[in-house]
Write a protein that holds these residues in place. Structure first.
Motif, mmCIF file in Angstrom:
data_model
loop_
_atom_site.group_PDB
_atom_site.id
_atom_site.type_symbol
_atom_site.label_atom_id
_atom_site.label_comp_id
_atom_site.label_asym_id
_atom_site.label_seq_id
_atom_site.Cartn_x
_atom_site.Cartn_y
_atom_site.Cartn_z
ATOM 1 N N GLY A 145 59.230 23.505 12.108
ATOM 2 C CA GLY A 145 59.347 22.976 13.463
ATOM 3 C C GLY A 145 58.072 22.292 13.911
ATOM 4 N N ILE A 146 56.924 22.844 13.520
ATOM 5 C CA ILE A 146 55.649 22.214 13.865
ATOM 6 C C ILE A 146 55.519 20.863 13.165
ATOM 7 C CG2 ILE A 146 53.146 22.425 13.551
ATOM 8 C CD1 ILE A 146 53.513 25.467 13.997
ATOM 9 N N VAL A 147 55.898 20.823 11.894
ATOM 10 C CA VAL A 147 55.854 19.559 11.151
ATOM 11 C C VAL A 147 56.770 18.525 11.797
ATOM 12 C CG1 VAL A 147 56.408 18.472 8.957
ATOM 13 C CG2 VAL A 147 55.217 20.668 8.980
ATOM 14 N N GLU A 148 57.993 18.931 12.122
ATOM 15 C CA GLU A 148 58.950 18.004 12.728
ATOM 16 C C GLU A 148 58.488 17.547 14.105
ATOM 17 O OE1 GLU A 148 62.705 19.966 12.703
ATOM 18 O OE2 GLU A 148 62.849 19.989 10.509
ATOM 19 N N SER A 149 57.910 18.468 14.874
ATOM 20 C CA SER A 149 57.444 18.090 16.212
ATOM 21 C C SER A 149 56.296 17.092 16.119
ATOM 22 C CB SER A 149 57.020 19.329 17.005
ATOM 23 O OG SER A 149 55.837 19.915 16.484
ATOM 24 N N VAL A 156 56.120 15.357 19.610
ATOM 25 C CA VAL A 156 56.248 16.410 20.626
ATOM 26 C C VAL A 156 55.523 17.682 20.189
ATOM 27 C CG1 VAL A 156 58.373 15.529 21.648
ATOM 28 C CG2 VAL A 156 58.507 17.058 19.659
ATOM 29 N N LEU A 157 54.433 17.516 19.445
ATOM 30 C CA LEU A 157 53.689 18.669 18.959
ATOM 31 C C LEU A 157 53.147 19.515 20.107
ATOM 32 C CD1 LEU A 157 52.394 20.301 16.660
ATOM 33 C CD2 LEU A 157 50.464 18.696 16.722
ATOM 34 N N LYS A 158 52.659 18.854 21.162
ATOM 35 C CA LYS A 158 52.089 19.607 22.279
ATOM 36 C C LYS A 158 53.100 20.587 22.854
ATOM 37 C CE LYS A 158 49.859 19.164 26.792
ATOM 38 N NZ LYS A 158 49.263 18.241 27.801
#
Length: 218
Positions: free
Chosen positions: A127-131, A136-138
């Motif tokens: 999910g972090i990679v995709e964000s 939308v990582l923040k």
């Protein structure tokens, strides 16, 4: 530079890859210098006076690091750290764009919550990679931070801009030079460098730790 920029997307990262990130998979090598784990740059679990010190340099977006964290680390924890045989030192080694902000969330949560946040960073790695890829990582990291006391956006922004913590992470990163670390995960057992290829199963890790304990007279 915006740390949440789309330019930090991990386009080349495969969720299925188990090769060490940025590493050649070379055999074990002796340390090129001495870095004192006693100064405890990094985050520590276990008996401070344990005869063996295991240092891990890792990235939260490295699939091999997640594999080691999920499948091998529990064995190390139960059989060596909890029994007082091994002191475990985790050191940040950011290699991808999202790594620095992800690690800052763990550091801002406090030392008593650091490993709890680290567990979530690995749990939600994809999910972090995709964000990061979707810009939308923040929002993703804010959600994780809120579960660990970083409640408001202002708190989160202050965390991201904490110069002291960034300098602390940089100091930890620099310790890797003495060992010639070029990828993650890389492990140091009582000063000896072990690449992921030699630490990619519980059996290999157990053998390496047992050998270090024997060498230490345990």
């Amino acid at each position: 530079m915006n740390i949440f920029s789309r330019r930090t997307a991990l386009a080349a990262l495969s969720a299925l890859a188990l090769a060490a990130c940025g590493d050649s998979g070379a055999a074990n090598t002796p340390a090129g210098g001495t870095v004192s784990a006693g100064s405890e740059l990094g985050h520590v679990k276990g008996n401070a006076d344990a005869p063996v010190t295991l240092i891990e340099y890792a990235s939260p977006t490295c699939p091999a690091c997640k594999y080691w964290h999920d499948d091998i680390s529990p064995v190390v924890q139960s059989d060596y750290v909890d029994t007082g045989k091994v002191k475990f030192v985790f050191r940040e080694y950011p290699i991808h764009g999202p790594d620095v902000p992800a690690y800052l969330v763990a550091m801002c949560a406090g030392e008593d919550k650091y490993f709890d946040v680290l567990d979530e960073l690995f749990e939600y790695q994809s999910g972090i990679v995709e964000s990061a890829q979707n810009g939308v990582l923040k929002a993703m990291l804010q959600t994780i931070g809120q579960r660990h006391g970083i409640e408001s956006e202002a708190d989160f922004d202050a965390c991201m801009n904490n110069r002291e913590l960034r300098e602390q992470m940089a100091d930890v990163y620099q310790t890797a030079e003495a060992y010639g670390v070029t990828g993650t995960p890389t492990f140091i057992i009582n000063g000896e460098v072990h690449q992921f290829a030699n630490m990619n199963s519980a059996e290999k890790v157990t053998a390496a730790l047992d050998a270090a304990l024997e060498a230490a007279g345990e």
